[in-house]
Design a protein around this motif. Structure first.
Motif, PDB file in Angstrom:
ATOM      1  N   SER A  37      28.881   7.706   8.857  1.00  0.00           N
ATOM      2  CA  SER A  37      28.752   6.300   9.260  1.00  0.00           C
ATOM      3  C   SER A  37      29.625   5.930  10.457  1.00  0.00           C
ATOM      4  N   TRP A  80      27.984   4.413  13.512  1.00  0.00           N
ATOM      5  CA  TRP A  80      27.140   3.239  13.300  1.00  0.00           C
ATOM      6  C   TRP A  80      27.952   1.960  13.484  1.00  0.00           C
ATOM      7  N   GLU A  81      27.309   0.926  14.051  1.00  0.00           N
ATOM      8  CA  GLU A  81      27.921  -0.390  14.163  1.00  0.00           C
ATOM      9  C   GLU A  81      27.993  -1.018  12.764  1.00  0.00           C
ATOM     10  N   GLU A 107      26.784  -3.785  11.420  1.00  0.00           N
ATOM     11  CA  GLU A 107      25.491  -4.201  10.860  1.00  0.00           C
ATOM     12  C   GLU A 107      24.640  -2.977  10.542  1.00  0.00           C
ATOM     13  N   GLY A 108      24.734  -1.964  11.382  1.00  0.00           N
ATOM     14  CA  GLY A 108      24.001  -0.731  11.143  1.00  0.00           C
ATOM     15  C   GLY A 108      24.444  -0.033   9.878  1.00  0.00           C
ATOM     16  N   LYS A 109      25.741  -0.077   9.594  1.00  0.00           N
ATOM     17  CA  LYS A 109      26.250   0.525   8.360  1.00  0.00           C
ATOM     18  C   LYS A 109      25.647  -0.172   7.138  1.00  0.00           C
ATOM     19  N   TRP A 136      22.709  -1.685   7.063  1.00  0.00           N
ATOM     20  CA  TRP A 136      21.306  -1.254   6.987  1.00  0.00           C
ATOM     21  C   TRP A 136      21.207   0.139   6.388  1.00  0.00           C
ATOM     22  N   TYR A 156      16.966  -0.678  16.247  1.00  0.00           N
ATOM     23  CA  TYR A 156      18.176  -0.824  17.069  1.00  0.00           C
ATOM     24  C   TYR A 156      19.376  -0.113  16.454  1.00  0.00           C
ATOM     25  N   HIS A 157      19.539  -0.226  15.135  1.00  0.00           N
ATOM     26  CA  HIS A 157      20.702   0.386  14.484  1.00  0.00           C
ATOM     27  C   HIS A 157      20.719   1.896  14.693  1.00  0.00           C
ATOM     28  N   GLU A 158      19.555   2.520  14.547  1.00  0.00           N
ATOM     29  CA  GLU A 158      19.460   3.963  14.733  1.00  0.00           C
ATOM     30  C   GLU A 158      19.676   4.348  16.197  1.00  0.00           C
ATOM     31  N   LYS A 207      21.358   2.723  18.452  1.00  0.00           N
ATOM     32  CA  LYS A 207      22.757   2.496  18.810  1.00  0.00           C
ATOM     33  C   LYS A 207      23.642   3.614  18.262  1.00  0.00           C
TER      34      LYS A 207
END
Length: 240
Positions: free
Chosen positions: A104, A107-108, A110-112, A114, A154-156, A158
């Protein structure tokens, strides 16, 4: 407005159908995927010169527009480098195999969240079988076309950029919206809505993605077309 509304339904329905179980989906001869696939090309960074971008839509414009398109925005964009090709499935596989979805730290925040919620271990439409990777298209699964662009949120995207940055020591990120428009200008793109496009848009060539090196636009490929593209810029209001 009605035509634009129907186009939105086409676009969003295609994603919903693609998420549906294959047993409930029937193939159509009018919705054939592109069948071209070869070895993925080696990506590289190309220079984009500094320049000015102007985004604007006047209320007298004869074409339909959404409320957030009106007004104007101007920006001076410094020179930068951008990838020649969209990130291919082959290029993204390196991130997956390096444990990108399990670690993790790339990951940003918010991405974490998600990632924790979805428990994802690879892109949504990738299918892992005993004999290798497959890609879920609208109405079928095909052996992974490694030279097609990876389809991620976007999460992926980024997290991939952050991983690429840590691996290469370079400053890697998604483009800003202004930088994307500089790419558009650099590629010399004009309005191609009235003809068969030299791009994978309008369903002009098929109902799927295609190789990242199939459609050149200037010195880059797929500045427009092939997949939804992501930028670093959140939506904001234009002046006036």
């Amino acid at each position: 407005m009605g035509i634009e509304h129907e186009r939105i339904h086409l676009e969003t329905s295609s994603v919903l159908i693609r998420q549906h179980k294959l047993e409930f989906v029937k193939k159509s001869p009018h919705w054939k995927p592109i069948s071209i696939s070869n070895a993925a090309p080696q990506n590289e960074l190309l220079n984009v010169s500094a320049g000015q971008v102007r985004l604007a839509k006047d209320k007298t414009n004869p074409f339909y527009g959404w409320d957030n398109e009106y007004g104007f925005h101007e920006a001076d964009v410094p020179a930068f480098e951008a990838a020649k090709f969209l990130v291919s499935n082959q290029e993204f596989l390196q991130f997956v195999e390096a444990g990108g979805y399990l670690n993790s730290h790339n990951w940003e925040e918010e991405g974490k969240g998600w990632l924790a919620f979805t428990k994802a271990q690879h892109p949504t439409f990738w299918v892992k079988k005993t004999n290798g990777w497959y890609l879920r298209l609208m109405t079928e699964e095909v052996a992974m076309p490694w030279d097609w662009p990876v389809e991620v949120n976007y999460h992926e995207a980024k997290a991939f950029c952050n991983w690429k940055k840590s691996e290469s020591g370079m400053s890697v990120r998604l483009p800003t919206e202004d930088e994307w428009y500089r790419l558009y200008d650099d590629a010399g793109l004009n309005d191609i809505s009235e003809q068969i496009a030299a791009a994978n848009i309008h369903l002009d060539h098929g109902a799927s993605s295609c190789p990242v090196n199939q459609f050149s636009q200037g010195k880059f490929f797929d500045v427009i077309g092939n997949v939804w593209q992501l930028t670093e810029t959140p939506i904001y209001p234009f002046d006036n």
